[in-house]
Each structure stands twice: as structure tokens, then as C-alpha cells.
Write an enzyme that holds these catalytic residues in place. Structure first.
Site, PDB file in Angstrom:
ATOM      1  N   TYR A  40     -16.012  -5.237   7.951  1.00  0.00           N
ATOM      2  CA  TYR A  40     -14.791  -4.446   8.158  1.00  0.00           C
ATOM      3  C   TYR A  40     -14.477  -4.432   9.651  1.00  0.00           C
ATOM      4  O   TYR A  40     -14.934  -3.580  10.400  1.00  0.00           O
ATOM      5  CB  TYR A  40     -14.954  -3.038   7.569  1.00  0.00           C
ATOM      6  CG  TYR A  40     -14.469  -2.965   6.133  1.00  0.00           C
ATOM      7  CD1 TYR A  40     -14.749  -3.992   5.235  1.00  0.00           C
ATOM      8  CD2 TYR A  40     -13.717  -1.886   5.668  1.00  0.00           C
ATOM      9  CE1 TYR A  40     -14.300  -3.945   3.924  1.00  0.00           C
ATOM     10  CE2 TYR A  40     -13.262  -1.827   4.354  1.00  0.00           C
ATOM     11  CZ  TYR A  40     -13.554  -2.855   3.493  1.00  0.00           C
ATOM     12  OH  TYR A  40     -13.106  -2.806   2.193  1.00  0.00           O
ATOM     13  N   PHE A  41     -13.649  -5.391  10.041  1.00  0.00           N
ATOM     14  CA  PHE A  41     -13.387  -5.577  11.468  1.00  0.00           C
ATOM     15  C   PHE A  41     -12.351  -4.578  12.000  1.00  0.00           C
ATOM     16  O   PHE A  41     -11.909  -4.680  13.139  1.00  0.00           O
ATOM     17  CB  PHE A  41     -12.992  -7.029  11.755  1.00  0.00           C
ATOM     18  CG  PHE A  41     -14.120  -8.026  11.556  1.00  0.00           C
ATOM     19  CD1 PHE A  41     -15.430  -7.606  11.304  1.00  0.00           C
ATOM     20  CD2 PHE A  41     -13.882  -9.396  11.637  1.00  0.00           C
ATOM     21  CE1 PHE A  41     -16.460  -8.535  11.122  1.00  0.00           C
ATOM     22  CE2 PHE A  41     -14.914 -10.329  11.459  1.00  0.00           C
ATOM     23  CZ  PHE A  41     -16.197  -9.901  11.201  1.00  0.00           C
ATOM     24  N   ASP A  42     -11.991  -3.591  11.171  1.00  0.00           N
ATOM     25  CA  ASP A  42     -11.227  -2.457  11.714  1.00  0.00           C
ATOM     26  C   ASP A  42     -12.173  -1.437  12.354  1.00  0.00           C
ATOM     27  O   ASP A  42     -11.711  -0.529  13.041  1.00  0.00           O
ATOM     28  CB  ASP A  42     -10.353  -1.786  10.640  1.00  0.00           C
ATOM     29  CG  ASP A  42     -11.120  -1.306   9.424  1.00  0.00           C
ATOM     30  OD1 ASP A  42     -12.174  -1.905   9.086  1.00  0.00           O
ATOM     31  OD2 ASP A  42     -10.675  -0.325   8.796  1.00  0.00           O
ATOM     32  N   TRP A  46     -17.333  -4.315  -1.695  1.00  0.00           N
ATOM     33  CA  TRP A  46     -16.984  -3.787  -0.365  1.00  0.00           C
ATOM     34  C   TRP A  46     -17.623  -2.462  -0.038  1.00  0.00           C
ATOM     35  O   TRP A  46     -17.907  -2.182   1.114  1.00  0.00           O
ATOM     36  CB  TRP A  46     -15.464  -3.667  -0.227  1.00  0.00           C
ATOM     37  CG  TRP A  46     -14.841  -2.522  -0.991  1.00  0.00           C
ATOM     38  CD1 TRP A  46     -14.518  -2.513  -2.321  1.00  0.00           C
ATOM     39  CD2 TRP A  46     -14.473  -1.238  -0.484  1.00  0.00           C
ATOM     40  NE1 TRP A  46     -13.968  -1.296  -2.672  1.00  0.00           N
ATOM     41  CE2 TRP A  46     -13.923  -0.501  -1.555  1.00  0.00           C
ATOM     42  CE3 TRP A  46     -14.542  -0.633   0.777  1.00  0.00           C
ATOM     43  CZ2 TRP A  46     -13.452   0.809  -1.421  1.00  0.00           C
ATOM     44  CZ3 TRP A  46     -14.070   0.672   0.920  1.00  0.00           C
ATOM     45  CH2 TRP A  46     -13.531   1.382  -0.169  1.00  0.00           C
ATOM     46  N   HIS A  62      -2.817   3.252  -4.544  1.00  0.00           N
ATOM     47  CA  HIS A  62      -2.237   2.691  -3.315  1.00  0.00           C
ATOM     48  C   HIS A  62      -0.806   2.222  -3.563  1.00  0.00           C
ATOM     49  O   HIS A  62      -0.394   1.174  -3.070  1.00  0.00           O
ATOM     50  CB  HIS A  62      -3.099   1.534  -2.784  1.00  0.00           C
ATOM     51  CG  HIS A  62      -4.394   1.985  -2.164  1.00  0.00           C
ATOM     52  ND1 HIS A  62      -4.453   2.519  -0.895  1.00  0.00           N
ATOM     53  CD2 HIS A  62      -5.665   2.000  -2.637  1.00  0.00           C
ATOM     54  CE1 HIS A  62      -5.723   2.824  -0.615  1.00  0.00           C
ATOM     55  NE2 HIS A  62      -6.478   2.533  -1.645  1.00  0.00           N
ATOM     56  N   GLU A  94      -9.938   2.652  -5.084  1.00  0.00           N
ATOM     57  CA  GLU A  94      -9.554   3.999  -4.666  1.00  0.00           C
ATOM     58  C   GLU A  94      -8.348   4.531  -5.433  1.00  0.00           C
ATOM     59  O   GLU A  94      -7.347   4.932  -4.834  1.00  0.00           O
ATOM     60  CB  GLU A  94      -9.250   4.001  -3.156  1.00  0.00           C
ATOM     61  CG  GLU A  94     -10.431   3.552  -2.325  1.00  0.00           C
ATOM     62  CD  GLU A  94     -10.098   3.421  -0.836  1.00  0.00           C
ATOM     63  OE1 GLU A  94     -10.974   3.750  -0.021  1.00  0.00           O
ATOM     64  OE2 GLU A  94      -8.982   2.974  -0.488  1.00  0.00           O
ATOM     65  N   ASP A 133       0.859  -1.185   0.000  1.00  0.00           N
ATOM     66  CA  ASP A 133       0.000   0.000   0.000  1.00  0.00           C
ATOM     67  C   ASP A 133       0.895   1.235   0.000  1.00  0.00           C
ATOM     68  O   ASP A 133       2.121   1.126  -0.027  1.00  0.00           O
ATOM     69  CB  ASP A 133      -0.967  -0.025   1.195  1.00  0.00           C
ATOM     70  CG  ASP A 133      -2.312   0.614   0.829  1.00  0.00           C
ATOM     71  OD1 ASP A 133      -2.315   1.779   0.397  1.00  0.00           O
ATOM     72  OD2 ASP A 133      -3.355  -0.057   0.950  1.00  0.00           O
ATOM     73  N   TRP A 166      -8.177  -3.898   8.248  1.00  0.00           N
ATOM     74  CA  TRP A 166      -7.242  -2.838   7.837  1.00  0.00           C
ATOM     75  C   TRP A 166      -6.556  -2.366   9.108  1.00  0.00           C
ATOM     76  O   TRP A 166      -7.176  -2.320  10.177  1.00  0.00           O
ATOM     77  CB  TRP A 166      -8.002  -1.712   7.136  1.00  0.00           C
ATOM     78  CG  TRP A 166      -8.814  -2.244   5.994  1.00  0.00           C
ATOM     79  CD1 TRP A 166     -10.159  -2.427   5.965  1.00  0.00           C
ATOM     80  CD2 TRP A 166      -8.316  -2.717   4.735  1.00  0.00           C
ATOM     81  NE1 TRP A 166     -10.531  -2.987   4.765  1.00  0.00           N
ATOM     82  CE2 TRP A 166      -9.422  -3.173   3.991  1.00  0.00           C
ATOM     83  CE3 TRP A 166      -7.046  -2.802   4.163  1.00  0.00           C
ATOM     84  CZ2 TRP A 166      -9.301  -3.709   2.708  1.00  0.00           C
ATOM     85  CZ3 TRP A 166      -6.923  -3.330   2.878  1.00  0.00           C
ATOM     86  CH2 TRP A 166      -8.044  -3.773   2.173  1.00  0.00           C
ATOM     87  N   THR A 167      -5.280  -1.994   8.997  1.00  0.00           N
ATOM     88  CA  THR A 167      -4.506  -1.874  10.242  1.00  0.00           C
ATOM     89  C   THR A 167      -3.894  -0.494  10.478  1.00  0.00           C
ATOM     90  O   THR A 167      -2.884  -0.377  11.168  1.00  0.00           O
ATOM     91  CB  THR A 167      -3.408  -2.956  10.280  1.00  0.00           C
ATOM     92  OG1 THR A 167      -2.567  -2.799   9.136  1.00  0.00           O
ATOM     93  CG2 THR A 167      -4.009  -4.343  10.296  1.00  0.00           C
ATOM     94  N   GLU A 168      -4.526   0.540   9.934  1.00  0.00           N
ATOM     95  CA  GLU A 168      -4.022   1.880  10.259  1.00  0.00           C
ATOM     96  C   GLU A 168      -3.945   2.063  11.776  1.00  0.00           C
ATOM     97  O   GLU A 168      -2.987   2.645  12.290  1.00  0.00           O
ATOM     98  CB  GLU A 168      -4.942   2.965   9.684  1.00  0.00           C
ATOM     99  CG  GLU A 168      -4.896   3.119   8.169  1.00  0.00           C
ATOM    100  CD  GLU A 168      -5.937   2.273   7.470  1.00  0.00           C
ATOM    101  OE1 GLU A 168      -6.380   1.251   8.053  1.00  0.00           O
ATOM    102  OE2 GLU A 168      -6.318   2.618   6.324  1.00  0.00           O
TER     103      GLU A 168
END
Ligand code: ACM
Length: 526
Positions: A403-405, A375, A246, A309, A175, A453-455
Site C-alpha cells: 500500500y504505497f499510500d 489485501w 463505495h 468494505e 468510489d 490510494w489517493t485520498e
């Protein structure tokens, strides 16, 4: 047990397993048998003998038989009688799922990696289970680009996926904020692109940064190990190389792939970078060559190229892009991405594989045979219908359920998350076939997938918290027949947490975070 089997009923007195038990299997069942034997030996300290088909033992027996059975490909039948446990399946995968069910029939302590106290004999109730998955794609995605997660966590996640009968691990490997896969032909991708100078603190846009470098990458050997470990657990690893947007980490590594002359760094903010690939011949060749190396490592049938995106701002502004469009016979920059996706589809198809893209790739028409991951919050259901009508298989991954974030609850006790909220109950209420989906196209919905997603997720402990127990809910959505009821699931899930405890999973308790978890992770441990 989670996911709930299609049918299960108690019959007869059951059987007893003890030190010296046997696990019997024929050819195709031997992999699952060997894994089960290793797991049971570790958990009990017993000797578990391997034997050929039909074996009996006074110390108990588990027999796996794979043969031409009139049952679904991944289905299995499990019988517990006085003479032992018999698992019959039409495929090695089905036999493996039978062993995962058996592990959940045994005491939770038998999920440990060594006996916490001596294990005597273990009784298994008399049972008849007939089971098969509702969907062929039961996926879990992990973003290792926004934060790098060590290999041992990925292996643990694969074990947990297998236990819950999930069969796809989708790794978001690249990304704007980091490139995580070694590519021999382009070494700067990991020399430069795997490292960023700092990361945001707090919420995106708070304007605070930690000043601490972050990064890491998987060597080809790491990735091959992950693939092999997953294969043993009937999990297919789907690599995602997100393109043509990305891509700032790649452009920072190789500026000639971009659209501007200024040297970029690996993106240090969250959100979508507008610095995308130029789609001139060297950049397109770069993508093809990266995918070739990726396909050498990942033997599975799917290659994910992202496609989500992708801002067209740089293409619209570039003085070179009108000439490129003219050369390619395109009417403008808005057509570039779909042209590019078609090129990548050819690269993937030449190796007999199928391209996957996020639902944006449908916007200007996706290549035939490609798989669509639906999504976008307000668009996923419509994208799914549109994609199915155009002949694509669809994996449902809609934000509001998968979306488990997102936080579990809109509550300041929850760790900082991108937004509220998906409770376990809400995740469980997810129906992969959207309401009103045309009957004749329903076979196109091949499954469901959750994404992390891990931001805002910097550690494995935090990742486990975000996944579990929502992954348990998703697993049942993807495996079990329709007609699920939260009132029935919730007590079963409460009992299931004893298994997660034995496995050392940092899940979120159903009644809310523990004091340690409740601490906001907004100032990440690095
Ligand atoms: C996505 O969440 N951008 C697929």
C-alpha cells in the site's frame, strides 16, 4: 538493471550503435521494434532504420526474433556480440521485455525524449542475459476516484510500468468520492458523480474542508486511448468498478439506486460511506449495464468489481430488504453481497471474462473462477490460503508491503499520508507467497500488485513520489527469482535513479525527501 534478470554475464567485447543503425524484426516482434526505434530516434536524434530479420549494419543492429522457443511465455534471451544485439523470445511480450532490458543497458540519457546534447556512438557491453518473470501478474493500481489524475500522467505511468516489466495497470475508476468513467446509458454518473463540492484538509477526521470543488472523468475515447497505449507496452488495463459499496457517487447521481430517500451528494469525506446500492432489480441491472459498457472499452480478460468494505447497515435497516431476501431465497441481509457477486460474475463470464474482487468477496463464498486480491492487513495471508483452497487464483496485495499510500517513514518531513510506514527496503522484503503457504496451492498465487490510494495524493508529482522508487522494488519482487538481498539491490537502485532522473520522475531519493518534497502536502494544491 531493475528488475534483476534471472541470469546475466559479461562476455566478449560488445557492440556499438550509431546514427543509421538498424532494428530488425519479424512479424510478431515488429510492434516492440517499432516502439524501440521511435524511442531511440527521439533520444538520440539518429535515423534508426527498420529492417527484416537478420539485418546487419556498420552502424549497429538490434535484431528481434519471436518464434517457438523453449522458454517461458514472457521470457527472452538477449545477446550482445560484435555483430549487434540479438533478442530472442517465444512471444511478442518477451521481445518487448528484451527491448526494455536493452534500454536499461544504454546510457540513462537515452531514456530522454530528445537529446540534451549531441549523441555520438553508444557502446553496449558484451552480455548474455536469460530472463523470464517469476509471476504472470505484476501489477500497479491507481485510485483515480479519490483524486482525478490527468490522462497524460496515466500514459507516463504505463511507460514506467513497461520499463520495469510490470504488466497490469489496475484503475480504481469509481468510489464514494467520484465516478471517473463515461457511461453512455447513465450520463449523470459523470455529469453529477464526477464532481464533489469539497475535500477534506489534513487528516481524515480533522474536520477541516477546503471548500474547493474537485473532479474530472475519462471519456470513452480517453479510456480507449489508455488501453491502446498500454497494449503497445504489454500492459493490461484492469478496470475496477467498485460495487455494491463505495457507490455513493453513483447513488448521488441516481438516488433510486440507494436505500434512503434523502438526496445524497458525492461524498466529501474520506473513509467508507454507509450509503451503498440497494440490490433490487434496477440497481442490479444498473451494475450489469455499466459492466457491459466497461467490457466494450477494456478488452482484457479481467473485470474488477471491488466488493470491499460494504457496510450492511442500510440493508439491515431497510424495510424493503426482508422482502428482497425472501424473494431471493436468502436468510438475511448478510447474504446479499455474495448473491450479488454471483450475479455480476455471470455478466462477466457471459463475455468470456473473469471477475476479480478484493478478499471480502470470499467471506460468503466467491463465484468459481474469480480472482481474489488479498489485501487486508491481518487477513491477507489467510484469505490467500482460503481462496486458493477454494480454487481461486490469488493476487497478493497486502497492505503492510504494497500500500504505497502509506508514508515512507514515520517522520514529520514526509508528506501527509494515511499512515506510517513502508520503506523501500520493507517494500523490497515482500514475499508474495506467504510463509507456510501450502506447497500444492502455490501455483494459485499468480502475482503481486502495489496500490496507490489517493485520498492524500492530489497531484501527479505527489503520486510519482509515493510510487517511486517503491515501484522499482515491487517490480523486482514480482519479476525476479527468490533470493533477493537488499544489500545487493540498494546500490543498483541508487544507480537506477539516474534513469528516473532522465525520465523526469519525481521519485523520493533514497536518503530522504528533497526540501521541496519534504513540504507536507497537507494543504493540497488544487
Ligand atoms: C481496499 O483497500 N479497500 C481494497
Amino acid at each position: 538493471m531493475i528488475p534483476r534478470p534471472v541470469t546475466s554475464r559479461n562476455v566478449g567485447p560488445g557492440t556499438t550503435l550509431a546514427d543509421g543503425m538498424v532494428i530488425a524484426a519479424d512479424g510478431p516482434g515488429q510492434g516492440a521494434a517499432a516502439l524501440l526505434a521511435t524511442e531511440l530516434e527521439a533520444a538520440t536524434g539518429w535515423r534508426v532504420h527498420r529492417a527484416g530479420p537478420g539485418a546487419q549494419s556498420p552502424h549497429g543492429a538490434v535484431r528481434l526474433q519471436v518464434g517457438p522457443e523453449p522458454m517461458a511465455d514472457e521470457g527472452y534471451r538477449l545477446r550482445v556480440t560484435e555483430s549487434g544485439v540479438d533478442i530472442v523470445a517465444a512471444s511478442a511480450a518477451g521481445a518487448f521485455y528484451g527491448t526494455r532490458t536493452l534500454r536499461q543497458l544504454l546510457p540513462p540519457a537515452l531514456l530522454r525524449s530528445a537529446p540534451a546534447r549531441p549523441v555520438g556512438t553508444v557502446h553496449v557491453e558484451g552480455l548474455e542475459i536469460d530472463d523470464a518473470p517469476r509471476f504472470q501478474w505484476r501489477g500497479l493500481a491507481l485510485d483515480v476516484a479519490r483524486h482525478f489524475f490527468p490522462k497524460d500522467f496515466i500514459l507516463k505511468l504505463i511507460d514506467l510500468a513497461g520499463l520495469h516489466k510490470l504488466n497490469v495497470l489496475h484503475l480504481h475508476l469509481t468510489d464514494d468520492q467520484g465516478w471517473r468513467a463515461q457511461i453512455d446509458r447513465y450520463p449523470r454518473l459523470t455529469q453529477v458523480g464526477a464532481w464533489r463540492r469539497q475535500s477534506p484538509l489534513g487528516h481524515q477526521g480533522d474536520g477541516r474542508f477546503d471548500g474547493v470543488p474537485h473532479g474530472g472523468f475519462y471519456t470513452k475515447d480517453d479510456l480507449s486511448e489508455i488501453v491502446a497505449y498500454a497494449a503497445r507496452r504489454f500492459v493490461t488495463v484492469v478496470p475496477e468498478i467498485d460495487m455494491p459499496g463505495h457507490m455513493q457517487a453513483a447513488v448521488a447521481s441516481y438516488p433510486e439506486l440507494g436505500n434512503i430517500t434523502r438526496q445524497l451528494e458525492v461524498f466529501t469525506d474520506w473513509g467508507i460511506s454507509e450509503h451503498v446500492l440497494n440490490l433490487e432489480e434496477p440497481a442490479v441491472r444498473f451494475c450489469a449495464e455499466v459492466l457491459e459498457e466497461i467490457m466494450d472499452i477494456f478488452p482484457g480478460p479481467y473485470v474488477h468489481i471491488g466488493g470491499d468494505e460494504c457496510p450492511t447497515t442500510e440493508w439491515e435497516a431497510s424495510p424493503r430488504s426482508p422482502r428482497l431476501c425472501q424473494m431471493l431465497g436468502l436468510s438475511g441481509a448478510h447474504q446479499l453481497q455474495s448473491w450479488f457477486t454471483a450475479q455480476m460474475s455471470k455478466v462477466v463470464a457471459a463475455r468470456g471474462k473473469r471477475l476479480i474482487g478484493w478478499d471480502e468477496v470470499l467471506d460468503a463464498g466467491a463465484p468459481p473462477g474469480s480472482v481474489i486480491m488479498a489485501w487486508r492487513q491481518h487477513h491477507a495471508a489467510q484469505a490467500a490460503v482460503q481462496g486458493a483452497r477454494a480454487g481461486h487464483d490469488i493476487v497478493m496485495a497486502p497492505e503492510p508491503w504494497t500500500y504505497f499510500d502509506w508514508a515512507y517513514a514515520d517522520d514529520p518531513k514526509e508528506p501527509l499520508a494515511i499512515r506510517p510506514s513502508i520503506s523501500v527496503e520493507h517494500a523490497y522484503s515482500f514475499e508474495p507467497v506467504p510463509a507456510g503457504f501450502p506447497e500444492e496451492l502455490q501455483h494459485r498465487v499468480i502475482g503481486a500488485q502495489c496500490q496507490l490510494w489517493t485520498e492524500y495524493v492530489t497531484t501527479a508529482r505527489h503520486a510519482e513520489y509515493m510510487y517511486f522508487p517503491r515501484v522499482c522494488a515491487l517490480a523486482e519482487v514480482a519479476w525476479s527469482p527468490r533470493g533477493r538481498r537488499w544489500e545487493e539491490f540498494e546500490p543498483r537502485l541508487r544507480r537506477h535513479t539516474a534513469r528516473l532522473d532522465a525520465l523526469g520522475v519525481n521519485y523520493r531519493p533514497l536518503d530522504g525527501p528533497t526540501p521541496g518534497q519534504a513540504r507536507t502536502w497537507s494543504e493540497p494544491e488544487r
